[in-house]
Every structure is written in C-alpha cells, then in structure tokens.
Design a protein around this motif. Sequence first.
Motif, PDB file in Angstrom:
ATOM      1  N   ILE A 183      -7.974  -8.489   1.011  1.00  0.00           N
ATOM      2  CA  ILE A 183      -8.777  -7.647   0.123  1.00  0.00           C
ATOM      3  C   ILE A 183      -7.924  -6.500  -0.413  1.00  0.00           C
ATOM      4  CG2 ILE A 183     -10.792  -6.148   0.009  1.00  0.00           C
ATOM      5  CD1 ILE A 183     -12.139  -7.873   2.074  1.00  0.00           C
ATOM      6  N   ASN A 184      -7.092  -5.911   0.447  1.00  0.00           N
ATOM      7  CA  ASN A 184      -6.183  -4.855  -0.019  1.00  0.00           C
ATOM      8  C   ASN A 184      -5.203  -5.397  -1.050  1.00  0.00           C
ATOM      9  OD1 ASN A 184      -7.318  -2.880   1.625  1.00  0.00           O
ATOM     10  ND2 ASN A 184      -6.013  -3.405   3.363  1.00  0.00           N
ATOM     11  N   SER A 204      -0.785 -15.931  -1.202  1.00  0.00           N
ATOM     12  CA  SER A 204      -1.366 -15.968   0.146  1.00  0.00           C
ATOM     13  C   SER A 204      -0.790 -17.136   0.927  1.00  0.00           C
ATOM     14  CB  SER A 204      -2.894 -16.099   0.057  1.00  0.00           C
ATOM     15  OG  SER A 204      -3.451 -16.244   1.340  1.00  0.00           O
ATOM     16  N   LYS A 205      -0.467 -16.875   2.201  1.00  0.00           N
ATOM     17  CA  LYS A 205       0.037 -17.923   3.086  1.00  0.00           C
ATOM     18  C   LYS A 205      -1.052 -18.442   4.019  1.00  0.00           C
ATOM     19  CE  LYS A 205       4.718 -15.974   3.130  1.00  0.00           C
ATOM     20  NZ  LYS A 205       5.807 -15.445   3.982  1.00  0.00           N
ATOM     21  N   GLN A 213     -10.225 -16.714   1.801  1.00  0.00           N
ATOM     22  CA  GLN A 213      -9.352 -17.600   1.046  1.00  0.00           C
ATOM     23  C   GLN A 213     -10.045 -18.081  -0.231  1.00  0.00           C
ATOM     24  OE1 GLN A 213      -6.214 -18.098   1.706  1.00  0.00           O
ATOM     25  NE2 GLN A 213      -5.937 -19.382  -0.097  1.00  0.00           N
ATOM     26  N   GLN A 214     -11.346 -18.314  -0.147  1.00  0.00           N
ATOM     27  CA  GLN A 214     -12.092 -18.701  -1.344  1.00  0.00           C
ATOM     28  C   GLN A 214     -12.108 -17.572  -2.364  1.00  0.00           C
ATOM     29  OE1 GLN A 214     -15.968 -20.128  -0.207  1.00  0.00           O
ATOM     30  NE2 GLN A 214     -15.156 -21.568   1.266  1.00  0.00           N
ATOM     31  N   LEU A 215     -12.207 -16.314  -1.871  1.00  0.00           N
ATOM     32  CA  LEU A 215     -12.151 -15.161  -2.769  1.00  0.00           C
ATOM     33  C   LEU A 215     -10.804 -15.084  -3.469  1.00  0.00           C
ATOM     34  CD1 LEU A 215     -13.309 -12.477  -3.862  1.00  0.00           C
ATOM     35  CD2 LEU A 215     -12.434 -11.369  -1.793  1.00  0.00           C
ATOM     36  N   GLU A 221      -7.820 -18.172  -9.911  1.00  0.00           N
ATOM     37  CA  GLU A 221      -8.309 -19.001 -11.005  1.00  0.00           C
ATOM     38  C   GLU A 221      -8.745 -18.137 -12.188  1.00  0.00           C
ATOM     39  OE1 GLU A 221     -11.408 -21.411  -9.456  1.00  0.00           O
ATOM     40  OE2 GLU A 221     -10.093 -22.627  -8.186  1.00  0.00           O
ATOM     41  N   MET A 222      -9.379 -16.995 -11.888  1.00  0.00           N
ATOM     42  CA  MET A 222      -9.786 -16.091 -12.958  1.00  0.00           C
ATOM     43  C   MET A 222      -8.575 -15.529 -13.688  1.00  0.00           C
ATOM     44  SD  MET A 222     -11.857 -12.478 -12.669  1.00  0.00           S
ATOM     45  CE  MET A 222     -10.383 -11.714 -11.968  1.00  0.00           C
TER      46      MET A 222
END
Length: 455
Positions: A183-184, A204-205, A213-215, A221-222
């Motif tokens: 989030i950070n 992201s790893k 992870q979905q966020l 994608e956005m």
Amino acid sequence: MKLKTKLQVSAALALILFVAATNVFVYVVYENDSWSSEVSRVSNQAEATAEQLSAAIEDGSGLDGIIQANLPGNGMVRIINYEEETIHTSTREPRFSEFPPHFTNAQASRTLVTEDDERFVFTYKPLIWENGNVVTLEVSEHLQGMEENMEVLRYILVAASFIVLIPAVLGGWVLGAIILRPINGLISTMKNIQEKGNLKPIKSKRRSRDELQQLIGAFNEMVERLEREFDKQDQFVSDASHELRTPLTVIDGYATMLKRWGKTKPEVLDEAIEAITEEGARMKHLAEQLLLLVKDGEYLQLDPEHFHLDAVLQKAARAMETATQRQIHFQVSQAPTVYADVEKVKQVLYIILDNALKYSDKAIDVSVWQENRAAYVSITDYGAGIPEADQARIFDRFYRINKARSRGDGGTGLGLSIAAKLMEAQGGRIKLDSKVGAYTTFTIEIPIGEGAEMK
C-alpha cells in the motif's frame, strides 16, 4: 491516525480483551475447582470426626482428645444444640467464635468470603450427643492456603499477559509493516504520478493471490490502460493538428493572394473563393467528426425505433449506386426488424459503403440476415484488401492503410472510427474479414432489441 497505527492498536486491543477474557475464565474455573476441593476435604474431615465422636460416646470414652486430634490448623470444631447454643468449642483462633452458631439436623456446607478476601468453609454434620439429643457438629476452616494459591495465580496470569502482549505487539507492528508495504508502494507511485506525471506500474515479488496482490494487479492494469489512452490522446491531438494544418494553410494562402490581387484579377477571386469554400467545408466536416468522437458512447443522443433493416439498407445501397454509377448486388436472406436509431444506422451503412466503393473498382456485394437475437449486414468489396498488420488498427482514429494517400483519393481516417463508435453505443459491433488482393468484408451486427420480431 495512520492505517498502520490503527491496525496495531486494533490488534493490541483485541489481544488484550482476549487475554483478559482467558485469564478471567482460568481464574474462575480454578477458584471454583479449589472451592469444591476444599469443601469436599473439610466435609470428609467432619464426617471422620463425627464417626469418631459417635464411637467414643458409645464407649463412654473422652471426647476432648478426639476433638483436639481432628482440629484443623486454622479452624474450629464446635458442638451446637437445637437452641443454637454452643456446647463445646475448640479452636486455635479466637475470632472463629465470632461466627454465629447454626443448628441443622442435615448434613450441609457453606462458604464465606470476607471483605478482606479471606475464605472460610463451614461444614455441618448431625450427631447424637451424650444426653441423647441431636446436636450439630460444625467443622470450619480458614482456607489460607487457597488464598495464597489464588494470589499466586493472579500474579502468574498478569505476568503471562505481559509476556504474551509484548511479542504480540511487536508481531502486530511487523505484520502491519508487511501488510502495508504494497500500500505504501501504491501511495508512493501515485504521488510520483501526480508530481511528475510519470506513469509506472508497481513492481511486486509477491506470489500469493490475496487482496493486496489483487489491488496491485488492478492498479498496474489501470496504469497500463492510462498509458494506452494517453498515447492515443497524444496521437489524436497530433493527427488532428496535422489534418487541420493543411486546410488552414490553403485558406491562409488564398487569403493572402486575395489581398494582393483579388481586386484586380477576377479569375484569382473566383479561384480563391472556391478553394476557401471547399476547405472551409472540409474543416467543418472534420470538426463535426471530431466532436462526435470526443463524446462518450453512452452519452450519444439515441432515438431508437422499430424499422425494417433490409429496407433501410436497400435504400442506402441504391443511393450510393446512383451517386457513383457503380453496381451493388443486394441479397436478403431474411428481412429482420430491429430496434435502433435509424439515422445512426444509416450513417454507419453510408460510411462502410463509401469505403467499399472508394477502394474497389468492381461490383459490391451487400447482404442482410438474422441469427438468434441479432441482425447482420455484410458489405464486401473485391479490391486490394487490407493487410493483416493493419486490420487491428483499421478502426483507430486518423488511421490510413496507405500513409501516402492524398486528400483526393482518401478521407480523414475518421469514418470507420465513427462507425464503430455508433454501433457500440447501440450495443452492436463491426467485424472485419479481409484477404490481400482478394476481398474485404465488413459485417455489422445489430441487436434485435425488445419487441422486435422478424417479418
């Protein structure tokens, strides 16, 4: 308050409440069990004392020795008659005598906790005394050992609570840092985008498919979509500027020529007026197309109605055939009735027919039919065809297959984009099938709509 702090405080409070509830449960269970054990022990002791006293009374032997032998270390043994008067008392703590005597002809037990948190057990046992009357044997005891045990238990539970809370708080801090790390990263990336306008995805790893992870995936994608839209916007502005530059240059050139020779040379005046009028009309048409493309499809003004698709198609085909003196073969497999905006459907048909006639010298085939809840129109020309590499971009704004095409034999490159937009706004679509050097077929799909039936 930051989300990390909220998580830590919430986790700590939840853990404190859980530990407190657990400690209370353990304390109450242990206390009740201890009470039961002590009451049972003192009752057994009273039972044994009563049996020994009964035997001594039958034998006529001394009772004081038996009472002293069964006297609790911090307790009392006394005999109470039916008038609740004390016949005999034996105790090492005089304060036991302060407790009022109680006569009963049935075996019973009771507990007492004083204001100073001192615990006492009183056990009553009926007994036939030397005079033949029924008396009550009372055996009472101050449960000092239980008090000490309960105090030790309180210390242990409090200490254990602190021992559990310290690593729990640290673990909550670490867990909050781990949870909030993506989030950070998201916040940092957003600030970077806001300050520098630099669109970039979050790296992201993480291998899990949890909500975080979905966020991250949704954000990436956005960002990718925004990059594509910005690229299209830049290309659109560039292409629009390029399209408008030519007519403006022509108008400026002829205006300058009019200023110099328009008053003395009528032929220059006529040529300039004709050229300016033509380029002005071209700019007006281009501006109208651009405004149409800028509108979002869902905000296009639609006026749907039921109409016979074959009649509208046939009328458009005959009009184009007359205007271009070209042959158009018209075939109707079925005559569907659709529910759509007839004027916008006409506009789409004219755009596709115009392209077919413009890029082919042979006859054009047009057909209409219905499948399930959709009507279809296919328009096929037998010209040069469209290369496979260009087919994916044929509906893009300002896109032309032949980049060197002149304004006389090519349009603005907006027609197919407008046609696709008009069909999408009505729930339809346009599909392309083409083979280089053979044919090009545009298939228009129009939903039948509610209440429309094939006739």
